[in-house]
Structures are given as C-alpha cells and as structure tokens.
Write a protein that holds these residues in place. Structure first.
Motif, short mmCIF file in Angstrom:
data_model
loop_
_atom_site.label_atom_id
_atom_site.label_comp_id
_atom_site.label_asym_id
_atom_site.label_seq_id
_atom_site.Cartn_x
_atom_site.Cartn_y
_atom_site.Cartn_z
N ARG A 130 24.14 50.71 41.70
CA ARG A 130 24.53 49.34 42.02
C ARG A 130 25.11 48.73 40.74
N VAL A 131 26.35 48.29 40.82
CA VAL A 131 27.05 47.81 39.63
C VAL A 131 27.45 46.35 39.82
N ALA A 132 27.25 45.56 38.79
CA ALA A 132 27.74 44.17 38.81
C ALA A 132 28.74 43.98 37.68
N VAL A 133 29.81 43.26 37.99
CA VAL A 133 30.75 42.84 36.95
C VAL A 133 30.67 41.32 36.86
N VAL A 134 30.28 40.82 35.69
CA VAL A 134 30.14 39.37 35.50
C VAL A 134 31.35 38.89 34.72
N GLY A 135 32.05 37.92 35.28
CA GLY A 135 33.33 37.50 34.72
C GLY A 135 34.44 38.28 35.39
N ALA A 136 34.27 38.50 36.69
CA ALA A 136 35.13 39.45 37.41
C ALA A 136 36.55 38.95 37.60
N THR A 137 36.79 37.66 37.42
CA THR A 137 38.13 37.14 37.68
C THR A 137 39.01 37.15 36.44
N GLY A 138 38.41 37.43 35.28
CA GLY A 138 39.20 37.45 34.05
C GLY A 138 39.97 38.75 33.91
N ALA A 139 40.82 38.81 32.87
CA ALA A 139 41.66 40.00 32.67
C ALA A 139 40.79 41.24 32.45
N VAL A 140 39.74 41.12 31.65
CA VAL A 140 38.88 42.27 31.37
C VAL A 140 38.04 42.62 32.59
N GLY A 141 37.47 41.60 33.26
CA GLY A 141 36.65 41.85 34.45
C GLY A 141 37.42 42.60 35.53
N ARG A 142 38.64 42.15 35.77
CA ARG A 142 39.48 42.84 36.78
C ARG A 142 39.70 44.30 36.39
N GLU A 143 39.97 44.53 35.11
CA GLU A 143 40.20 45.91 34.66
C GLU A 143 38.92 46.75 34.79
N MET A 144 37.76 46.12 34.58
CA MET A 144 36.52 46.89 34.73
C MET A 144 36.39 47.44 36.15
N VAL A 145 36.72 46.61 37.13
CA VAL A 145 36.66 47.06 38.53
C VAL A 145 37.63 48.21 38.75
N GLU A 146 38.85 48.04 38.25
CA GLU A 146 39.85 49.10 38.41
C GLU A 146 39.40 50.40 37.74
N VAL A 147 38.85 50.27 36.54
CA VAL A 147 38.47 51.46 35.78
C VAL A 147 37.29 52.18 36.44
N LEU A 148 36.33 51.44 36.96
CA LEU A 148 35.22 52.08 37.70
C LEU A 148 35.78 53.00 38.78
N HIS A 149 36.80 52.47 39.47
CA HIS A 149 37.39 53.24 40.56
C HIS A 149 38.23 54.40 40.05
N ARG A 150 39.08 54.13 39.04
CA ARG A 150 39.95 55.20 38.52
C ARG A 150 39.13 56.36 37.98
N ARG A 151 37.96 56.07 37.41
CA ARG A 151 37.13 57.13 36.83
C ARG A 151 36.09 57.65 37.82
N SER A 152 36.17 57.20 39.07
CA SER A 152 35.21 57.65 40.09
C SER A 152 33.77 57.45 39.65
N PHE A 153 33.50 56.33 39.05
CA PHE A 153 32.11 56.01 38.71
C PHE A 153 31.33 55.91 40.02
N PRO A 154 30.15 56.50 40.08
CA PRO A 154 29.42 56.52 41.36
C PRO A 154 28.84 55.14 41.70
N VAL A 155 29.59 54.41 42.48
CA VAL A 155 29.21 53.03 42.83
C VAL A 155 28.65 53.01 44.25
N SER A 156 27.42 52.58 44.39
CA SER A 156 26.87 52.42 45.75
C SER A 156 27.11 51.00 46.25
N GLU A 157 27.13 50.05 45.30
CA GLU A 157 27.38 48.66 45.66
C GLU A 157 28.03 47.99 44.46
N LEU A 158 29.04 47.17 44.73
CA LEU A 158 29.71 46.46 43.63
C LEU A 158 29.57 44.96 43.87
N ARG A 159 28.95 44.27 42.92
CA ARG A 159 28.86 42.80 43.01
C ARG A 159 29.77 42.18 41.96
#
Lengths: 343, 343
Positions: B11-40
């Motif tokens: 279960r992963v949370a990104v705090v500050g998800a609307t900023g430039a870095v937060g948005r990239e964190m979401v993208e990078v989790l996906h690009r690297r196939s990080f095992p995400v069961s839930e994303l908040r």
C-alpha cells in the motif's frame, strides 16, 4: 602620438560591417566618441552597394579589398580567421593599425593580444616593418581577465577553473536568430531544427563550442587557457575551462574558481574588484544583486559578483561569477579600446 | 523482507501528489513496476476530492492527515521541509517506510540519506523505535554522486568543484510554467514578470537558488557540499558549488572538476563510468554526443560525458559534464529506488 585630450580624427574602416560584431563596432566607436573623420564599411560582394544606417548617418557598404582600406588609420576586422589570415598582414603592411577579432594571430609570439585594462603595455606602436597588427581576444577570455588581472596583481594566481554560460551571440547574428526562431517553433509545437548550433538550442544547453581537440577540450576551452596565459603574462598558469552554450542572447557568464598564491578573503577581493577598471562589482546578495545577462547586456563593464572564499583551497580559494556583453567587452568594445591606445 | 523476485504488493501513499515531483513519483512507481496493491494520493484541502488521472486509473485526491496514511507500507513525501518536519516522524512512528524528498531530515545523523547506486548499505530496515524515515537527497547532489561515487571508489576524491546549470523544474511545476509563459511574453513584446524566480528567467540566468548563507554560498550550494559528504561517507571532503538557474525545463547539468588521490586518466575514468549503475556514458565528441537536457530529459540514467584530464591538477585532475532529469534521478526516481530497497 597626439594629445589624448584632442586627438587627430582618424579614417576608420570596419571590415565585416554587417555581422553582429561589425555592427557593434560602429555603435561603440560612436558611443565612446572615437575621433572618426571618415568611416568606411566593408563587407562581402553580396552586401556591396546596400546602405547601412549608422549613428554617423547612412553609409553605403563596399566590397572589401585591401586597396579600399590601406589609406585608413585604423582597420577593425570582424571577419573569419581564414579571411584575416589572407588579408590582415597586407593591410597592416600598408600602414593602418589593424585590430583583428579572429583567432588567426592571437597565438603568434610577435602579435600583441590585448585587453587594455590588463596589458595595455603590450601595445607597441613601433612594431615596425611588419606593420601594426593587434589581436583582439576570445570573448570568454576578455570577460574573464578583466576580473582575473586585478586579482592576480593583488593575490597571485596559482590555478584557474572556469565554467561558462555562453550566449548565442557568440555564433553571430545567425546564432541569436536561431535561438529566437526555434524557441517560437518549440512554443508553438512546430518542428525544432538547428543549423548554426550542433543541436537544437531552445530550452537546452550544448557543451560544445568550436571543434574538439585531441585532449578532449574544445578549441573554445583551450582559447581560454592559451589567451589568459598570454594576456596575464603567465605562460605556465594552469587554466581549465568547460565551455557551454546556453539559450541566452548576448551576454556570457562564467563561474570562476581560483587558487591564489597569497591568502585571500572575499572582502579583500571585493575591495580589489571595486577599484578595477572595466569591472562593475554587483555583489549585494542580500538584495538579490549579482551578475546576470539581463543586467550585463548592453553594458561596457563586466559585472562581477558572488565573490566568496572557496574552501576547496582553504584560505587561498576564491569563487566569483562574472557576466559581460559578448558583443561589447567580448568583441567590439575591446577592439575600439585597443584603437584608443593609439590616440 | 520478501523475495525480491516476487515481492508482496505494498500500500503506497504519495503526499503532495499534485506537484511536479509527486506526479513523477506516481509515474515512476508504474514505470518501474513497483508492486502496488493500493495507491493513495494526498494533497492539500484545496485539491481534496479532485480526481487525478494516473497509470493506475483515476484516483480521487484526499486531504492529508497522518491517519489517512498510517496503515500504508510506503509513504512518499513530496512536500515542503516544514510540512515534512511537522508530520514525517508521526507517520514513521506508525509503521510505514517514509521517504522524504525535502531537506528537513537530510542532515540528521540518525536519518539515512540515500542514493541507492552509491550507499544502499545505509538503508537499515531495523532502525527501530523512531520508525523508518529515509531522506531523499537534493536533486543536484543525487545527479552528481551517481558519477562521483564510482570515481571515488576507483581513484579516491581529494577535491570536488561543481558549477550547475539547473532547470526551472527545481522550482516545481510553477517554475516551468513561469519559464514558458514569460518566454512567450518576451517573444511577443509583452511585459516580462517574475514571481517564482528572483528575476525574469527567459533568455537569462540567475546565480541564486535557495537562500544565501553567511559564507556567501547559497543553501542550494551548501546542500551539494553537505550531502555529497554524507552520501559518500567522506565528512571532510572539500566540495564547493556554484548553483545557477538557466532557462531549461527539467534536466540539471553540472560541470564537475575533481582532484583525485590516485592518478587518473580520462580513459580509465570512462571505463569506470561505463560500468557504473545509474550512469549512461555519452561521450562520443567526434559525433557531437555529450550530455544535454534535450537527451537526458525523461531518462532514468544520468548522462555523463566530456570526460577529460584536467591539467590544473596534473595527472590527478578530471573534468566531466553530467546531466540528469531533475524530477527523476533528482527526486522521484531516487525516492522509488529507496522504496525498492525494502522489497
């Protein structure tokens, strides 16, 4: 040599008058009230007959030939190195003081390379038989040595490390035009291309100016080494440079780190720089005042700031940031200042 | 610790998800196939309820509270230092691995500061009672140490001098927007203003990032000194930096000069860098190939090139030029790589 307060007017020729540097030479002659009795503008055959608006009025461009400038007092060359090599000696032999902005003669031991604030003494009006040919330095070097010269006199230079932030004007009017046009293309979603630069310049940087040498440095970077040594009269001074083109119009900035022979403090360095000819100390960080292209553009003086002790060299280290107009101190202004040494 | 080949989803949370870095964190989790069961996705109250499109589908933004993330496995913070100071310890105490992109905890001796390619060993999953809080380094430092780490292991570092060419993304999405909008204004002849940066950024540079310190360096510059020392485990390494904002979007470049303890050649350094994790050696000057924002943007690897012997330090001197995506290796990618150490 005439009385500097009332010098005899000179017949002046600018060769390469339509380029970015040539145009600035004409402007600078006027801004500095150089005593001009006649101004001739020379260019390629393509431009011959066209009329150029100048502060001296509209002047018709003539196609260059040695004959058309040999009776001048001063000939300013804003041409390629090859062109300068082909013609400068013949012009100088005919009598005029020739000031060449190319790199063609800068490394000849017999040819003075001059930044007047630093080594005006190298201007020898009696260098005789071969005529009077003076080389104008590389823009990055001219801007740097205005600060490095006085620091050397005060503290001695042991090592110099330079990283540059160079404007597109270094590639002439075409460079500036490519920056503007391609930036528009990028913003409007049109294809971005490059012809002046090795890669697209909008919102990019290019660590490649002039040709690469065997040692991995570019010729631009080596010019900073060679010319700094010659101008400062320190043939063995270790100088290295990383030269980078950035998307700005016409002022070059440089982050400079020096190791000094004598101990140095930021405060002592600031005092030296505040009194240095050609330097404008802009170093009020509390008020966000430091050198920038935005403020240095169009100015004769080189902005110097961000002066601080660099702990990498203990109490012998200093960092500074300089910014100077590439077309002015980096080219046209320095050339006119050399001509002024002959007044 | 699970089997890295088949790790349990988190279960992963990104705090500050609307900023430039937060948005990239979401993208990078996906690009690297990080095992995400839930994303908040957590943000300020202003954004709460809005829906953000992500590679994981549309996700509604929640207003941040510790309660909303304390049952997560991993919490990535892309928030201000003050916000991190106020909340990170409470989140970590509740159990999640917390990775903070701010500078709030980077200089605490008890908090690991990690670039996984260089000092993964500092990741200690059992740092116990106070929870598991890891600091993500300054962007300029993260990009530099990917090259400096392997060079240190091979040749030993004695001195490091850095000049940066930093993109507007370092000031977030607002920085990039100001660059684009004000460049348009400048090209269209409209007034150019600035609010994110200290001065107008179009076709300019600004040698001022973060606040000035008493020693004349900015905090950004000192971060490079402090963090390079901590990550490399060299508390006394002399490191100095000049940090300069330039009008580019999102990749930071750096001209780096090092003095080494053992003799170094460009060739030997190139061999070391070619094998270094996280480095893409782009050093084919004959074909005009070297690091640039144009090519480094969007890439995980840091581009390293212009490798050459710097004669200022005899056979112990090396120059290199690096360029890395500030939002990726300089922020989001490195944070996700730290989270991967826990898989």
């Amino acid at each position: 040599m005439s009385n500097a307060n009332n010098p005899a007017p000179r017949r002046v020729a600018v060769v390469g008058a339509t380029g970015a540097v040539g145009r600035e030479m004409v402007e600078v002659l006027h801004r500095r009230s150089f005593p001009v009795s006649e101004l001739r503008l020379l260019a390629s055959g393509r431009s011959a007959g066209k009329v150029m608006e100048t502060p001296y009025g509209a002047i018709a461009l003539q196609e260059f030939s040695v004959d058309r400038v040999k009776d001048c007092d001063v000939v300013l060359l804003a041409v390629s190195g090859d062109f300068a090599k082909a013609h400068a000696p013949a012009i100088a032999a005919a009598g005029p003081l020739v000031i060449d902005n190319s790199s063609a003669f800068r490394y000849d031991a017999d040819i003075p390379l001059i930044v007047p604030e630093i080594n005006a003494a190298a201007f020898d009006v009696s260098n005789g038989g071969g005529g009077r040919l003076i080389a104008n330095p590389n823009c990055t070097t001219a801007i740097a040595v205005v600060a490095l010269g006085p620091l050397h006199r005060a503290f001695g230079l042991k090592r110099v490390i330079v990283s540059t932030y160079q404007a597109t004007s270094g590639a002439g009017a075409e460079g500036m035009a490519e920056l503007e046009e391609q930036t528009r293309n990028r913003l409007e979603g049109r294809p971005v291309t490059n012809s002046v630069f090795h890669h697209p310049i909008p919102f990019n940087l290019i660590p490649h100016i002039d040709a690469f040498q065997e040692n991995g440095y570019t010729k631009e970077e080596m010019k900073v080494t060679w010319e700094t040594r010659k101008i400062l009269g320190l043939p063995d001074l270790p100088v290295s440079c990383t030269a980078v083109r950035i998307p700005t119009y016409r002022a070059h900035s440089e982050a400079i780190t020096i190791e000094t022979i004598e101990p140095v403090t930021a405060e002592a360095a600031r005092r030296v720089l505040a009194d240095a000819a050609g330097v404008k100390l802009v170093d009020d960080t509390a008020n966000a005042v430091y050198p920038m292209p935005l403020t240095a553009t169009g100015q004769f003086d080189v902005e110097v700031g961000r002066v601080r002790n660099n702990p990498v060299f203990g109490d012998h280290g200093l960092d500074l940031f300089v910014c100077g107009d590439q077309l002015l101190k980096g080219a046209a202004l320095n050339a006119v200042q050399i001509a002024e040494l002959d007044l």
